[in-house]
Design a protein around this motif. Sequence first.
Motif, short mmCIF file in Angstrom:
data_model
loop_
_atom_site.label_atom_id
_atom_site.label_comp_id
_atom_site.label_asym_id
_atom_site.label_seq_id
_atom_site.Cartn_x
_atom_site.Cartn_y
_atom_site.Cartn_z
N ALA A 442 3.28 46.58 -22.55
CA ALA A 442 3.12 46.14 -21.16
C ALA A 442 2.91 47.31 -20.22
O ALA A 442 2.42 47.15 -19.10
CB ALA A 442 4.33 45.33 -20.72
N HIS A 449 -0.16 45.45 -11.78
CA HIS A 449 0.40 44.09 -11.72
C HIS A 449 1.92 44.11 -11.77
O HIS A 449 2.57 43.18 -11.30
CB HIS A 449 -0.19 43.22 -12.84
N ASN A 528 6.19 37.16 -16.82
CA ASN A 528 4.77 37.50 -16.82
C ASN A 528 4.53 38.98 -17.10
O ASN A 528 3.54 39.35 -17.72
CB ASN A 528 4.18 37.10 -15.46
N THR A 530 5.92 40.78 -19.22
CA THR A 530 5.95 41.07 -20.67
C THR A 530 4.57 40.91 -21.29
O THR A 530 4.28 41.52 -22.33
CB THR A 530 6.91 40.13 -21.44
N GLY A 531 3.72 40.05 -20.69
CA GLY A 531 2.41 39.78 -21.28
C GLY A 531 2.51 39.02 -22.59
O GLY A 531 1.55 38.95 -23.35
N GLU A 532 3.69 38.44 -22.87
CA GLU A 532 3.89 37.73 -24.14
C GLU A 532 4.15 36.25 -23.89
O GLU A 532 4.68 35.88 -22.84
CB GLU A 532 5.12 38.30 -24.88
N THR A 533 3.81 35.41 -24.85
CA THR A 533 4.14 33.98 -24.73
C THR A 533 5.45 33.65 -25.44
O THR A 533 6.00 32.57 -25.29
CB THR A 533 3.02 33.11 -25.36
N SER A 535 8.27 35.84 -25.27
CA SER A 535 9.02 37.02 -24.84
C SER A 535 10.50 36.90 -25.20
O SER A 535 11.03 35.81 -25.38
CB SER A 535 8.86 37.22 -23.33
#
Length: 593
Positions: A442, A449, A528, A530-533, A535
């Motif tokens: 991330a 962001h 958000n 983390t950029g992971e689904t 997390s």
Amino acid sequence: MSLTYLGALLLLLSSVHATAAASIYNRRAALCRNQPGDHGFPTQAEWAQLNAQVGGRLIPAYPTAKVCAGANCTSAQWASSIYRATLPGAMNSNNWEQDYTGSGSLCLLNSNITDCGQGDVPIWAINATSPEHLQAGVKFAAKYNLRVAIKASGHDFLGRSTAKNSLLLWTQYFKDITFSDNYRIGKKDYGSTVTVGSGVGLKVLYGAAKEQGKIFVGGTAATVVAAGGYSQGAGHSAFSPVLGLATDNAVQYNIVVANGDYLEVNEFSHPDLFWALRGGGAGSWGVIVSVTYKVFDIFSATIHQTTIQTNTSVQSGQVMAAHARHMFDLDDIRAGQYFYLAASRTNSSLSLSTLAANISGDALKARMAPFLNEVRTLGAIVTPEITITATPNDIIANADFAIESVVAGVSPADAPQGVIGFQDDVSGQNLILGSRLIPATAYQGNVDHIGDAVTKILDQGIPGFLGHMVSGGKVAENANISSAVTPKWRTAKTHILLSQTWADSTPPAIVEQIRHNFTYQSMPLLINITGETDSGSYSSEADVLEPDFQTTFFGPNYARLSAVKAIYDPHDLFIVGAGVGSEKWDAAGMCRK
Ligand SMILES: Cc1cc2nc3c(=O)[nH]c(=O)nc-3n(C[C@H](O)[C@H](O)[C@H](O)COP(=O)(O)OP(=O)(O)OC[C@H]3O[C@@H](n4cnc5c(N)ncnc54)[C@H](O)[C@@H]3O)c2cc1C
Ligand SMILES: *[C@@H]1O[C@H](CO)[C@@H](O)[C@H](O)[C@H]1NC(C)=O
Ligand SMILES: *[C@@H]1O[C@H](CO)[C@@H](O)[C@H](O)[C@H]1NC(C)=O
Ligand SMILES: *[C@@H]1O[C@H](CO)[C@@H](O)[C@H](O)[C@H]1NC(C)=O
Ligand SMILES: *[C@@H]1O[C@H](CO)[C@@H](O)[C@H](O)[C@H]1NC(C)=O
Ligand SMILES: *[C@@H]1O[C@H](CO)[C@@H](O)[C@H](O)[C@H]1NC(C)=O
Ligand SMILES: *[C@@H]1O[C@H](CO)[C@@H](O)[C@H](O)[C@H]1NC(C)=O
Ligand SMILES: *[C@@H]1O[C@H](CO)[C@@H](O)[C@H](O)[C@H]1NC(C)=O
Ligand SMILES: *[C@@H]1O[C@H](CO)[C@@H](O)[C@H](O)[C@H]1NC(C)=O
Ligand SMILES: *[C@@H]1O[C@H](CO)[C@@H](O)[C@H](O)[C@H]1NC(C)=O
């Protein structure tokens, strides 16, 4: 077919034919634990028997505000973790003593004591000092189908160390500390270790280890217990990039399990439970009497501290984006860092404590300069830098400007900088947290962001954005240790918490709204980042209302954790909020769903 089997079958059949009212009673009895007023709740005489079994150590538990009523304690005591540690009913955060649901049974500081409720505070506590006391308590709770709670310090951020109408198993007075130079299990020599009772706070243990020339993996708190929740969550430290997580260094747990057995649990004996205890979440496995950890030779360590002040949420976001851009600056020296933004919609202070091994103060200042110079160009004010070089034992105790202080609105500028060794942790406020493990990925590439997300978080009125750079290095290198620590720890670069608080005067319905908005409006902004689904979050510093806690806290380990729990705690004696098996119970852990 044996007679007893036949008898049981007949009983079963007769209950099928029972009257409707009785079967409703039976169903409730089968689904729920016994509470005062229930037929199966122990009588006074039965409680007295338990008291005799535990050598007169069965004591009533009261809400802290009740103990403090009538000026019985000072405001300094109200806010002191050391004082609260002496009270069986006390939690560090006032909100966990309250029952905001249902009838709203509350007991708040300076409230009318006549109608002060017991809230979520246990009824009775065993002030245990031997495994036998815990064994008696566990067997009694199983026999009478009681709700139990386990508490060491009461620091828990998820309220897991208290439960309404429960019997508390209190381990604050397991105070033994034993060092060994060649700790053996069978033929295996683990080298230097410490075996620490589940009532010993970190500050005391840092001092004892220093006398031996040793350091262990511990956090930055005075009274968090090394062998309680800290040890079952994962246990992070600013020295984790050098030494790993606390559970990575755990060698043995001595624990009373649900059937009353007192077990030595290690890689050879009950290895499945050993695996689960190391990261499988606090309070779900049994009552820990002590933990044995590897310890390390003391080294020279330096702490660098400063605060960065900003005047708008946009400027704070820019500072945090700059911080993210410099995230890997310290990797080669394996530094750890606490970066706590005490925030408001307008001015904020970022309190920075950076710790590293084998480096001078000036050299650490030089490593911090690129980031600090960049934030100066953004118009932020950097307060004078302080460095101290000492034992890791001394400087880590000085590192953390405790989360509660930030939330309580104490200015980070008042942090005990330059003072070696804090004395206490701040308590007594209403506090909830939510957290995410932020993967190193991330922070690669454009990180603007992250700044935007911080600005949005502050604009929602979140008072604390609290970062721990405590992974990478040895934490990543330990990825193949067989333990229940979520794999997200091994790829994380930081662990970030959001906090929320409210005044005692806030009505329960509004408290519920605040908590709902925190979980469903503020946390998504952190998630958000983390950029992971899928997390992850550190279960010991987290939100007890985390929607998919199984995945978020335990990831791919949840199924195996459930299977281990079925072996050691088949009747779910040890249930905590957002813990393994809790999905089968109501929020109070009182009735099966
Ligand atoms: C000021 C502060 C600083 C912190 N700093 C750090 C840090 O640097 N690193 C870090 O990793 N964490 C840190 N934490 C989080 C800490 O690890 C958790 O709050 C942890 O749960 C505290 O454990 P405890 O046993 O002291 O607390 P308690 O509230 O007594 O218990 C916490 C949980 O452990 C269970 N438990 C307690 N005793 C036992 C026992 N004897 N046997 C079995 N289960 C037990 C309880 O049931 C509960 O579920 C910090 C917390 C605070 C308040
Ligand atoms: C006052 O506080 C002490 C502990 O400091 C406690 O032992 C005592 O029971 C308290 N008194 C009341 C009335 O609660
Ligand atoms: C406290 O509450 C009781 C019962 O509700 C009431 O009788 C009493 O007057 C109250 N005391 C104060 C000081 O408000
Ligand atoms: C609990 O036991 C310890 C050790 O015996 C004792 O010092 C302490 O006063 C007891 N606490 C309470 C509340 O009974
Ligand atoms: C914020 O505003 C105050 C009051 O105007 C000023 O003294 C301070 O220097 C400002 N701080 C920053 C970081 O701009
Ligand atoms: C913001 O400024 C006010 C007024 O100077 C001060 O009281 C407060 O502590 C500051 N808040 C933060 C988070 O720095
Ligand atoms: C610090 O340096 C000493 C001496 O070179 C070395 O033995 C030790 O392993 C180092 N410790 C750490 C944590 O880097
Ligand atoms: C863990 O083990 C796997 C498979 O043996 C290996 O590929 C990987 O590099 C190891 N990871 C670490 C961090 O040692
Ligand atoms: C919760 O969020 C809703 C929707 O944004 C808002 O209307 C409400 O005021 C918030 N409640 C509280 C207590 O902040
Ligand atoms: C998540 O972050 C991306 C940028 O990485 C942004 O475009 C998007 O709006 C964010 N989503 C939410 C829900 O904040």
